[in-house]
Design an enzyme around this catalytic site. Structure first.
Site, PDB file in Angstrom:
ATOM      1  N   GLN A 154       0.812  -1.212   0.000  1.00 10.92           N
ATOM      2  CA  GLN A 154       0.000   0.000   0.000  1.00 10.92           C
ATOM      3  C   GLN A 154       0.847   1.264   0.000  1.00 10.92           C
ATOM      4  OE1 GLN A 154      -1.537  -1.149   4.063  1.00 10.92           O
ATOM      5  NE2 GLN A 154      -1.509   1.063   4.365  1.00 10.92           N
ATOM      6  N   CYS A 192      -5.079   0.230   3.820  1.00  8.83           N
ATOM      7  CA  CYS A 192      -4.940  -1.161   4.258  1.00  8.83           C
ATOM      8  C   CYS A 192      -6.223  -1.952   4.083  1.00  8.83           C
ATOM      9  CB  CYS A 192      -4.480  -1.211   5.709  1.00  8.83           C
ATOM     10  SG  CYS A 192      -5.585  -0.373   6.876  1.00  8.83           S
ATOM     11  N   HIS A 198      -5.353  -0.865  11.675  1.00  9.79           N
ATOM     12  CA  HIS A 198      -4.824  -1.511  10.480  1.00  9.79           C
ATOM     13  C   HIS A 198      -5.650  -2.751  10.152  1.00  9.79           C
ATOM     14  CE1 HIS A 198      -1.869  -2.191   7.412  1.00  9.79           C
ATOM     15  NE2 HIS A 198      -1.370  -3.284   7.944  1.00  9.79           N
ATOM     16  N   ASN A 246       0.211  -9.212   5.229  1.00 11.59           N
ATOM     17  CA  ASN A 246       0.174  -7.762   5.360  1.00 11.59           C
ATOM     18  C   ASN A 246       0.213  -7.119   3.975  1.00 11.59           C
ATOM     19  OD1 ASN A 246       0.134  -5.268   6.581  1.00 11.59           O
ATOM     20  ND2 ASN A 246       1.900  -5.632   7.884  1.00 11.59           N
TER      21      ASN A 246
END
Length: 442
Positions: free
Chosen positions: A63, A69, A362, A383
């Site tokens: 990102q 996110c 997040h 992630n």
């Protein structure tokens, strides 16, 4: 109010100097980061990157310098479905396409909210909240669903990243300041031309934002061709698709069967009830952001059920505490701040939410879990911070960290029991705009 006296400071200093431990700590921190000195191997569980249940997923995304996110985690979930259906070894959906419309829709959403509060004083708490949060990068699962249902999806190669889409600070600031200028002038507009002038000025601003986004993100294609080569080397081509026909063909109504479950152990949120947050949204008339509060043990149980069926899980947590980004580990026993400085992050989870010690910051995807004697001991996390840190961009969360700092997950409704489905069909309880359950969308 009681002031600090010079006598107090003398006492503090004497007590500090009398403790020899402080000299060692002071010397260590002179040229070292606090986290490096607080790093602890004591009482740490096994954090090997091996899991009993491990879903093999595509390479991680990035990102970059943006707060998207939630969009990356959601498109990562969808691309796994597409990659499986189409037999692909790599694929990515356009996050920039969704972010374009998210910013435009958020601008409209907050302008409508400001008009709704046109009679409020400039320092009214609701008005202040709207102006502070305005159109940030953040969002929620149901906001993602609203965007996809209204605008569809694009492959990333059709609408790729620009500098601004990957680094959003300036565009966010410019749009937010225009919104604040509108708020400052909307009562003047009303006095001069009534609500019709207010509406006209709002439409003018919305058009300027659309133009700015088109300049910074690019012109969104009305039609495109989708071509790909599968794992067997076979070439495929779909011609003249639109974002909506692409979505209908490859995703269909898949998103409609998922629900947000949360662990919010606060007095104002009894379990087995649904909640929404006032002014939490992006698409006016879109899907209502709704959370079913089930508690952490039930949340983990439902997450594991979905993982066992081979589907990864979108989730929201607070990654600002006890994290080693380089090694890709979140563990609340990883750093001993209390022994080092006499300071710490830890508080009861409910009180942490109530007093803003912790909140969702997040969104990522859960792709695996390790067990000890049948209980989850660690979690594998996909992630969206690139592949340079962690295990090629994948991270580990300890069980205790997960329990303390995970607040939300999105699971298929088929895993819910009868009472949970009943609660889901009830009118959600409306929380105040600044409730921590809305923090991920800031």
């Amino acid at each position: 109010m009681k002031e600090i006296t010079l006598e107090q400071l003398k006492t503090y200093k004497k007590d500090y100097l009398d403790d020899d431990k402080n000299k060692i700590i002071r010397h260590a921190l002179t040229r070292s980061d606090i986290n490096d000195v607080a790093y602890s191997l004591d009482d740490r569980p096994s954090m090997d990157f091996k899991f009993d249940l491990d879903i093999k997923t595509l390479p991680v995304t990035n990102q970059k310098a943006s707060g998207r996110c939630w969009l990356f985690a959601a498109t990562n979930l969808l691309r796994e479905k597409m990659a499986k259906d189409l037999n692909l070894d790599n694929f990515e959906l356009s996050q920039s396409f969704l972010a374009f419309y998210d910013k435009l829709e958020k601008t409209n959403y907050v302008l409508e909210a400001l008009i709704e509060n046109i009679a409020a004083d400039y320092d009214d708490r609701t008005l202040t909240f709207l102006l502070e949060s305005a159109t940030g990068d953040g969002g929620q699962w149901d906001m993602f669903v609203s965007l996809v249902n209204k605008y569809g999806l694009l492959p990333k190669r059709v609408f790729d990243e620009t500098f601004t889409s990957s680094s959003t600070r300036i565009i966010n600031s410019l749009i937010n300041n225009e919104i604040r200028k509108f708020a400052a002038k909307m009562n003047d507009f009303k006095e001069k031309g009534g609500m019709s002038l207010v509406r006209n000025e709002k439409e003018n601003l919305l058009k300027r934002v659309y133009n700015a986004l088109s300049n910074a993100y690019g012109i969104i294609p009305e039609k495109f061709n989708f071509e790909y080569i599968d794992k067997n080397g076979e070439y495929f081509l779909e011609r003249d698709l639109t974002p909506l026909t692409f979505k209908e063909k490859y995703i269909g109504n898949y998103l409609d069967d998922f629900v947000s479950i949360i662990d919010a152990p606060t007095k104002d949120k009894p379990f087995n009830k649904t909640y929404t947050v006032k002014y939490l949204g992006n698409v006016v008339g879109g899907k209502l952001v709704t959370h079913l509060n089930v508690g952490i043990e039930r949340l983990k149980e439902l997450v594991i059920k979905q993982l066992r069926d081979g589907e990864i899980v979108w989730f929201g947590s607070d990654v600002s505490n006890y994290g080693d980004r380089k090694n890709g580990i979140w563990d609340d026993r990883y750093f001993d701040y209390e022994s080092l400085l006499g300071l710490d992050h830890k508080l009861d989870k409910g009180l942490s939410l109530d007093y803003r010690l912790s909140q969702m910051s997040h969104a990522m995807c859960i792709t695996g879990v390790g067990f000890i004697e049948g209980h989850p001991s660690k979690w594998k996390i996909e992630n969206s911070w690139g592949d340079e840190n962690g295990y090629k961009g994948y991270y580990i969360m300890s069980s205790s960290w997960f329990d303390r700092y995970t607040y939300q997950a999105v699971v298929h409704k088929k895993y819910l029991n009868e009472s949970e489905l009943k609660a889901l069909n009830e009118e959600p309880i409306m929380l105040k705009p600044w409730d921590p359950m809305g923090s991920l969308a800031k």
